[in-house]
Design a protein around this motif. Structure first.
Motif, PDB file in Angstrom:
ATOM      1  N   UNK A 105     -37.341 -53.871   8.506  1.00  0.00           N
ATOM      2  CA  UNK A 105     -38.382 -52.750   8.961  1.00  0.00           C
ATOM      3  C   UNK A 105     -38.967 -51.865   8.045  1.00  0.00           C
ATOM      4  N   UNK A 106     -40.134 -51.800   7.761  1.00  0.00           N
ATOM      5  CA  UNK A 106     -40.820 -50.926   6.701  1.00  0.00           C
ATOM      6  C   UNK A 106     -41.347 -49.691   7.492  1.00  0.00           C
ATOM      7  N   UNK A 107     -40.828 -48.716   7.049  1.00  0.00           N
ATOM      8  CA  UNK A 107     -41.412 -47.517   7.503  1.00  0.00           C
ATOM      9  C   UNK A 107     -42.096 -46.448   6.516  1.00  0.00           C
ATOM     10  N   UNK A 108     -43.300 -46.387   6.766  1.00  0.00           N
ATOM     11  CA  UNK A 108     -44.026 -45.465   5.590  1.00  0.00           C
ATOM     12  C   UNK A 108     -44.578 -44.187   6.386  1.00  0.00           C
ATOM     13  N   UNK A 109     -44.572 -43.053   5.563  1.00  0.00           N
ATOM     14  CA  UNK A 109     -45.458 -41.902   6.373  1.00  0.00           C
ATOM     15  C   UNK A 109     -46.790 -41.977   5.613  1.00  0.00           C
ATOM     16  N   UNK A 110     -47.684 -41.816   6.591  1.00  0.00           N
ATOM     17  CA  UNK A 110     -49.290 -41.993   6.344  1.00  0.00           C
ATOM     18  C   UNK A 110     -49.542 -40.959   5.220  1.00  0.00           C
ATOM     19  N   UNK A 111     -49.032 -39.690   5.230  1.00  0.00           N
ATOM     20  CA  UNK A 111     -49.329 -38.697   4.153  1.00  0.00           C
ATOM     21  C   UNK A 111     -47.901 -38.293   3.833  1.00  0.00           C
ATOM     22  N   UNK A 112     -47.790 -37.978   2.735  1.00  0.00           N
ATOM     23  CA  UNK A 112     -46.441 -37.236   2.145  1.00  0.00           C
ATOM     24  C   UNK A 112     -46.898 -35.902   1.511  1.00  0.00           C
ATOM     25  N   UNK A 113     -47.047 -35.112   2.553  1.00  0.00           N
ATOM     26  CA  UNK A 113     -47.480 -33.454   2.049  1.00  0.00           C
ATOM     27  C   UNK A 113     -46.359 -32.651   2.114  1.00  0.00           C
ATOM     28  N   UNK A 114     -46.196 -31.921   1.067  1.00  0.00           N
ATOM     29  CA  UNK A 114     -44.814 -31.121   0.863  1.00  0.00           C
ATOM     30  C   UNK A 114     -45.366 -29.572   0.856  1.00  0.00           C
ATOM     31  N   UNK A 115     -46.685 -29.270   0.762  1.00  0.00           N
ATOM     32  CA  UNK A 115     -47.278 -27.827   0.777  1.00  0.00           C
ATOM     33  C   UNK A 115     -48.446 -27.899   1.603  1.00  0.00           C
ATOM     34  N   UNK A 116     -48.663 -26.644   2.335  1.00  0.00           N
ATOM     35  CA  UNK A 116     -50.029 -26.210   2.755  1.00  0.00           C
ATOM     36  C   UNK A 116     -50.508 -24.879   2.463  1.00  0.00           C
ATOM     37  N   UNK A 117     -51.596 -24.923   2.164  1.00  0.00           N
ATOM     38  CA  UNK A 117     -52.421 -23.761   1.432  1.00  0.00           C
ATOM     39  C   UNK A 117     -53.368 -23.436   2.358  1.00  0.00           C
ATOM     40  N   UNK A 118     -53.264 -22.258   2.919  1.00  0.00           N
ATOM     41  CA  UNK A 118     -54.462 -21.536   3.959  1.00  0.00           C
ATOM     42  C   UNK A 118     -55.018 -20.520   3.566  1.00  0.00           C
ATOM     43  N   UNK A 119     -56.330 -20.602   3.329  1.00  0.00           N
ATOM     44  CA  UNK A 119     -57.064 -19.318   2.680  1.00  0.00           C
ATOM     45  C   UNK A 119     -58.075 -18.956   3.806  1.00  0.00           C
ATOM     46  N   UNK A 120     -58.143 -17.851   4.173  1.00  0.00           N
ATOM     47  CA  UNK A 120     -59.104 -17.408   5.260  1.00  0.00           C
ATOM     48  C   UNK A 120     -59.366 -15.882   5.074  1.00  0.00           C
ATOM     49  N   UNK A 121     -60.669 -15.459   5.586  1.00  0.00           N
ATOM     50  CA  UNK A 121     -60.658 -14.230   5.846  1.00  0.00           C
ATOM     51  C   UNK A 121     -59.848 -13.142   6.630  1.00  0.00           C
ATOM     52  N   UNK A 122     -59.920 -11.899   6.271  1.00  0.00           N
ATOM     53  CA  UNK A 122     -59.104 -11.159   7.105  1.00  0.00           C
ATOM     54  C   UNK A 122     -59.927 -11.037   8.524  1.00  0.00           C
ATOM     55  N   UNK A 123     -58.732 -10.880   9.426  1.00  0.00           N
ATOM     56  CA  UNK A 123     -59.053 -10.696  10.772  1.00  0.00           C
ATOM     57  C   UNK A 123     -59.449 -12.124  11.338  1.00  0.00           C
ATOM     58  N   UNK A 124     -59.002 -13.386  11.037  1.00  0.00           N
ATOM     59  CA  UNK A 124     -59.063 -14.391  11.481  1.00  0.00           C
ATOM     60  C   UNK A 124     -57.981 -15.178  11.877  1.00  0.00           C
ATOM     61  N   UNK A 125     -56.673 -14.592  12.380  1.00  0.00           N
ATOM     62  CA  UNK A 125     -55.717 -15.017  12.896  1.00  0.00           C
ATOM     63  C   UNK A 125     -54.834 -15.678  11.992  1.00  0.00           C
ATOM     64  N   UNK A 126     -54.693 -15.057  10.632  1.00  0.00           N
ATOM     65  CA  UNK A 126     -53.787 -15.478   9.766  1.00  0.00           C
ATOM     66  C   UNK A 126     -52.237 -15.379   9.850  1.00  0.00           C
ATOM     67  N   UNK A 127     -51.999 -14.177  10.323  1.00  0.00           N
ATOM     68  CA  UNK A 127     -50.422 -14.149  10.493  1.00  0.00           C
ATOM     69  C   UNK A 127     -49.915 -14.557  12.002  1.00  0.00           C
ATOM     70  N   UNK A 128     -50.898 -14.730  12.798  1.00  0.00           N
ATOM     71  CA  UNK A 128     -50.801 -15.507  14.132  1.00  0.00           C
ATOM     72  C   UNK A 128     -50.606 -17.107  13.864  1.00  0.00           C
TER      73      UNK A 128
END
Length: 316
Positions: free
Chosen positions: A83-106
């Motif tokens: 049985x072979x198991x593969x993850x379709x995407x191997x992500x280790x980091x998420x970078x989110x850039x957004x303007x102030x007042x658009x729910x960043x902390x939320x």
């Protein structure tokens, strides 16, 4: 076991989890995309080298994907020799850039909520064995900000109320008095949950001295951390960018503690999340955008004000 089957869509819409919150569609869709990149697995049943059944499985780990596939296709599982198991995407980091007042902390708080829940509900013996960790290991999710005071304020004022949900109240209530902490002048040094899960506010490396294993880290307002030219603090020797130093240290610690090679690629259990409002084209998040072009393990997102916040606009 039943909680492990809950999809990200249900977690964000069901009032038992986070559905009672007013989650903007843009934030919900972005988190769903991130989680599907982490949790979509391809499972192939093979017999004498030939694929007899292949399926896409939503799961929290390789072991979980294999188990779900065996439960879904028991005959093929019994007949196959591999049985072979593969993850379709191997992500280790998420970078989110957004303007102030658009729910960043939320959005940051929701991501941490999901990561804490994920560490809590998995079978420790099966989950930790892939990383050679003892079942009593203390896992920390580090919340990094411009100062320890700000990190504590975000952790206990912004994050802690998010855990006041039926799911956490039923199964894993935080080991603090929420009302007492919210009204306290001096906040605790950390936020503890059952099963040795800790939210640690402060600097990226401070928890290492406590013997904690870094499960995830969130660098808040990464573009506003300290920067100096020609500083001796820099590992590189020229300019010092606190966000870069913290990120590199967190990633290295995360790989060493919660990373393993799967199918020739580094696979990690948690995430390093960098989130910040925009400043200039030379900011840390801008550098990470360029780095993401070469590293498929980095998920980068940047949206305009009107793309994130629900506004009564004509769409033009």
């Amino acid at each position: 076991k039943q909680e492990q089957e809950v999809t990200i869509e249900a977690l964000l819409t069901d009032p038992y989890y986070l559905g009672a919150r007013n989650i903007w569609p843009s934030i919900r869709h972005e988190i769903e995309e991130i989680w599907h990149r982490r949790c979509n697995f391809s499972v192939a049943f093979r017999h004498k080298g030939k694929v007899v059944k292949q399926d896409s499985i939503y799961a929290l780990s390789f072991e979980h994907a294999r188990r779900r596939a065996m439960e879904k296709w028991p005959r093929q599982g019994a007949e196959c020799d591999r049985i072979d198991v593969y993850r379709q995407h191997e992500i280790h980091t998420v970078v989110i850039e957004c303007p102030k007042g658009t729910g960043k902390d939320f959005e940051m708080a929701l991501i941490i909520w999901l990561l804490v829940r994920e560490f809590l509900i998995q079978d420790r013996l099966a989950f930790f064995s892939a990383y050679n960790l003892d079942t009593d290991t203390t896992i920390s999710i580090n919340c990094v900000n411009r100062s320890e005071v700000q990190a504590k304020a975000v952790t206990f004022k912004e994050l802690l109320p998010k855990f006041n949900t039926p799911f956490f109240n039923d199964y894993f209530p935080p080991q603090v008095d929420v009302k007492e902490v919210m009204n306290a002048r001096i906040m605790p040094s950390e936020l503890r949950f059952p099963r040795n899960i800790v939210l640690f506010p402060g600097t990226g490396s401070a928890s290492s001295g406590l013997g904690y294993t870094l499960g995830s880290a969130v660098i808040d307002e990464a573009n506003f951390l300290e920067k100096t030219e020609g500083s001796k603090q820099s590992i590189q020797g020229d300019a010092y960018d606190a966000a870069q130093e913290i990120y590199d240290d967190a990633l290295q610690r995360h790989f060493s503690r919660f990373g393993t090679i799967r199918n020739g690629l580094m696979s990690v259990a948690g995430l390093i999340v960098c989130i910040s409002s925009s400043r200039t084209t030379s900011d840390f998040t801008q550098k990470m955008e360029r780095r993401a072009e070469k590293d498929p393990g980095i998920y980068y997102s940047s949206k305009n004000f009107w793309e994130r916040k629900p506004l009564p606009l004509c769409g033009k």
